[in-house]
Design a protein around this motif. Structure first.
Motif, PDB file in Angstrom:
ATOM      1  N   ARG B  28       0.823  -1.204   0.000  1.00 27.31           N
ATOM      2  CA  ARG B  28       0.000   0.000   0.000  1.00 27.31           C
ATOM      3  C   ARG B  28       0.860   1.258   0.000  1.00 27.31           C
ATOM      4  O   ARG B  28       0.583   2.211  -0.702  1.00 27.31           O
ATOM      5  N   TYR B  29       1.934   1.273   0.801  1.00 24.81           N
ATOM      6  CA  TYR B  29       2.705   2.518   0.948  1.00 24.81           C
ATOM      7  C   TYR B  29       3.924   2.589   0.036  1.00 24.81           C
ATOM      8  O   TYR B  29       4.561   3.651  -0.062  1.00 24.81           O
ATOM      9  N   GLY B  30       4.274   1.493  -0.594  1.00 25.73           N
ATOM     10  CA  GLY B  30       5.351   1.508  -1.586  1.00 25.73           C
ATOM     11  C   GLY B  30       6.606   2.199  -1.093  1.00 25.73           C
ATOM     12  O   GLY B  30       7.143   1.883  -0.031  1.00 25.73           O
ATOM     13  N   ALA B  31       7.064   3.170  -1.871  1.00 23.75           N
ATOM     14  CA  ALA B  31       8.337   3.833  -1.580  1.00 23.75           C
ATOM     15  C   ALA B  31       8.274   4.731  -0.354  1.00 23.75           C
ATOM     16  O   ALA B  31       9.300   5.211   0.117  1.00 23.75           O
ATOM     17  N   ASP B  32       7.089   4.975   0.190  1.00 21.90           N
ATOM     18  CA  ASP B  32       6.981   5.789   1.407  1.00 21.90           C
ATOM     19  C   ASP B  32       7.231   4.964   2.673  1.00 21.90           C
ATOM     20  O   ASP B  32       7.285   5.522   3.765  1.00 21.90           O
ATOM     21  N   ALA B  33       7.337   3.650   2.513  1.00 20.42           N
ATOM     22  CA  ALA B  33       7.448   2.792   3.693  1.00 20.42           C
ATOM     23  C   ALA B  33       8.884   2.336   3.921  1.00 20.42           C
ATOM     24  O   ALA B  33       9.657   2.147   2.984  1.00 20.42           O
ATOM     25  N   TRP B  34       9.215   2.144   5.158  1.00 21.27           N
ATOM     26  CA  TRP B  34      10.535   1.641   5.565  1.00 21.27           C
ATOM     27  C   TRP B  34      10.309   0.401   6.427  1.00 21.27           C
ATOM     28  O   TRP B  34       9.517   0.436   7.371  1.00 21.27           O
ATOM     29  N   VAL B  55       6.063   6.171   6.545  1.00 21.51           N
ATOM     30  CA  VAL B  55       5.519   5.022   7.262  1.00 21.51           C
ATOM     31  C   VAL B  55       6.659   4.066   7.604  1.00 21.51           C
ATOM     32  O   VAL B  55       7.501   3.782   6.751  1.00 21.51           O
ATOM     33  N   GLN B 214      13.199  -5.274  -3.424  1.00 18.62           N
ATOM     34  CA  GLN B 214      12.501  -4.120  -3.993  1.00 18.62           C
ATOM     35  C   GLN B 214      11.591  -3.574  -2.893  1.00 18.62           C
ATOM     36  O   GLN B 214      11.228  -4.310  -1.968  1.00 18.62           O
ATOM     37  N   PRO B 215      11.219  -2.305  -2.983  1.00 16.00           N
ATOM     38  CA  PRO B 215      10.232  -1.825  -2.013  1.00 16.00           C
ATOM     39  C   PRO B 215       9.040  -2.788  -1.997  1.00 16.00           C
ATOM     40  O   PRO B 215       8.555  -3.196  -3.053  1.00 16.00           O
ATOM     41  N   ASP B 217       9.188  -5.858  -0.707  1.00 15.50           N
ATOM     42  CA  ASP B 217       9.654  -7.239  -0.481  1.00 15.50           C
ATOM     43  C   ASP B 217      10.052  -7.461   0.972  1.00 15.50           C
ATOM     44  O   ASP B 217      10.490  -6.544   1.653  1.00 15.50           O
TER      45      ASP B 217
END
Ligand SMILES: Cc1cc2nc3c(=O)[nH]c(=O)nc-3n(C[C@H](O)[C@H](O)[C@H](O)COP(=O)(O)OP(=O)(O)OC[C@H]3O[C@@H](n4cnc5c(N)ncnc54)[C@H](O)[C@@H]3O)c2cc1C
Lengths: 214, 337
Positions: B28-34, B55, B214-215, B217
């Motif tokens: 859901r958050y893709g590249a915004d998530a860590w 996130v 990848q973001p 994974d």
């Protein structure tokens, strides 16, 4: 030299988002850093939640008591202990997991409180140096040993050392001096008083064993 | 170069309790998530505000990613298992002491109590220019600040440099490569199992990546096959201080010896290149030879062929030669011992 944008041969056809875009996005957010930007970050992407972070009420188990506090989601345990719960025995020095002065026990295991998010320890027992003494006020054998041996100079590192030693002694109650040194090797003393600190901790370990027999 | 600021920039902390839920959040958050495991690599990035994810997905509540179980005669280690748990596990100690030995050399006791094995192999490089947020190649910029006449590059690469000269800092990675471990990834398109050495991505392939993730994974677990269970192992790490410090160089080998000669061997070093290096040429050259001083000397020479030092790290060449020599030929007792 421009970086090749095409995926290397044999790379999986994963999600379209490249790591390059990801890095650029995350770094752009960090490029302008100031105290003022702290709560006023502009939303960057559609998926960015409207309200970032924020505090949530939390119940923590600290030194055998249930303590409630409003805790920011990015807050570290050292911060919560010191500035929300008033437990300033836990020291904050490097804030980078490189000195040991913030060491506390989580379920009896030593951790650097500067490098733990408070929200991740909701279900765990937190013990700080304030929780070492018995409920009736009788000092812990390690604390008694500090007094007996005059174990520290400035003592800023002391609470971290005591917590590291207390955790280590749960796994090895009868260590050699070398083993004890390994056990507290994640703690630094700026006064370089290691030999006396080890004398103290070994004496404390001995008092603990005697107490266990009694 | 770390700059101490008040606290981390705000983010939303999401705390899933299953891997599937974690994957849904990451999708859901893709590249915004860590992804947050033990946080021992992550917190520096977040505290320095070089990276400001919106996130953070905390895996500490995902119990299925944790623990060590038997697998095909070997072991499967959940990615969220701490380094201390790995080091103290009886099965690891009995059959794969190489890995226990390697993770015992990481950082400090408190860090090992919290850092995870998955995080250790997935951690980013430690080049200070990059970590301080300089716009270098690895940060999708146009230059390298370490590879200049005055750049601080004592800790950097002698092999595999391609614009970026940072080294891979993990202590567990060479041990896992030597043991022939496999990494189990959970990606959007399903489970993927890859050889340990193929997990790492060098700058020649993609400069802003360090591994295959990848973001979105997840690294779910690491499997250690039985091939080298109870074999002859060697691990050595050289660092400036005995606690906290990253490797200037480390070496790991797993070897089967019978009839006085090496039947099979796997050998890897780290902190020499942007990825952990498996030394296949050396493995091939020593097979069938006795694991003695002269084979070791030959192995050491072969290992460093083609090394290219930077301004301040030429010491790594004899260091690597000697570590490989010991890993293959054994350590001679000092005359005064
Ligand atoms: C002072 C200090 C000294 C250190 N010394 C050493 C040393 O000597 N040797 C050494 O090897 N390391 C060292 N480290 C680095 C660190 O301790 C290790 O890399 C640690 O194992 C990282 O694990 P973690 O769980 O804390 O990682 P995290 O910080 O939580 O994660 C690291 C990275 O991997 C990603 N990640 C983690 N788990 C997963 C997963 N399951 N799926 C997908 N992505 C994931 C995260 O998103 C992040 O990008 C040191 C760190 C510090 C702060």
């Amino acid at each position: 030299m421009p970086e090749p944008e095409a995926p290397p041969p044999g790379a999986s056809a994963g999600p379209a988002l490249s790591r390059r875009k990801f890095i650029l996005g995350v770094i752009a957010g960090g490029a302008v850093v100031s105290a003022a930007s702290y709560r006023l970050l502009a939303p960057r992407a559609a998926s960015r939640p409207a309200l970032l972070g924020g505090e949530r009420l939390l119940t923590l188990r600290v030194n055998g008591r249930l303590r409630r506090a409003e805790v920011a989601q990015q807050e570290t345990l050292a911060w919560t202990l010191r500035y929300k719960l008033g437990l300033t025995g836990t020291k904050l020095a490097c804030d980078r997991a490189e000195c040991g002065s913030c060491t506390v026990l989580l379920d009896d295991v030593p951790h650097y409180a500067c490098s733990v998010l408070t929200h991740t320890v909701r279900n765990r027992a937190v013990t700080t140096v304030e929780g070492l003494a018995a409920p009736d006020g009788k000092l812990h054998p390690l604390q008694q040993a500090v007094i007996a041996e005059q174990g520290f100079q400035c003592a800023f590192c002391m609470s971290g050392f005591l917590m590291a030693a207390a955790g280590f002694l749960k796994t090895n109650p009868n260590p050699t001096r070398t083993e004890m040194a390994h056990g507290v090797s994640g703690n630094l003393c700026r006064c370089q008083d290691y030999s006396k600190i080890l004398d103290t901790l070994m004496h404390g370990a001995e008092l603990m064993r005697k107490g266990a027999q009694a | 170069m770390a700059v101490v600021r008040d606290i981390m920039a705000p983010f939303d902390l999401l705390q899933p309790s299953t891997a599937a839920e974690a994957q849904r959040l990451l999708a859901r958050y893709g590249a915004d998530a860590w992804v947050l495991a033990g946080g021992m690599d992550s917190f520096d990035w977040l505290k320095d505000r070089i990276k400001k994810p919106a996130v953070v997905v905390d895996l500490s509540g995902v119990t299925e990613l944790r623990g060590i179980r038997p697998w095909n005669g070997g072991l499967e280690i959940g990615a969220m298992t701490t380094l201390a748990e790995v080091a103290n596990h009886p099965g690891v100690q009995k059959n794969f002491s190489l890995l226990a030995d390697a993770v015992r050399h990481v950082a400090s006791p408190q860090i090992r109590n919290q850092a995870t094995l998955g995080g250790n192999v997935s951690q980013d490089v430690r080049c200070w220019y990059y970590r301080a947020g300089w716009p270098c190649y690895r940060a999708a910029g146009e230059t390298c600040f370490a590879d200049t006449p005055v750049g601080r590059n004592r800790e950097h690469a002698i092999f595999g440099a391609d614009r970026c000269v940072a080294v891979h800092p993990s202590d567990s990675a060479p041990a896992l490569i030597a043991l022939g471990a496999q990494f189990v990834l959970r990606t959007a398109s399903g489970e993927r199992v890859i050889e340990a050495e193929d997990y790492f991505v060098g700058p020649n392939r993609e400069i802003t990546r360090i591994n295959l993730l990848q973001p979105g994974d997840l690294l779910a677990s690491i499997r250690i096959p039985s091939d080298f269970a109870g074999a002859r192992f060697y691990f050595e790490k050289v660092r400036d201080r005995n606690v906290w410090d990253f490797p200037l160089l480390n070496v790991a080998s797993a070897m089967r010896v019978s009839g006085g000669v090496i039947q099979s061997v796997r050998l890897a070093v780290n902190a020499a290149a942007p990825t952990p290096l498996r030394l296949r040429r050396v493995e091939a050259a020593v097979a069938g030879k006795p694991p003695d001083a002269s084979t070791g000397a030959m192995a050491g020479e072969l290992a460093v062929q083609g090394a290219v030092p930077l301004q301040f790290n030429a010491f790594k060449i004899p260091l690597m030669r000697n570590l490989v020599k010991r890993a293959i030929g054994g350590v001679e007792k000092a005359v005064w011992a």
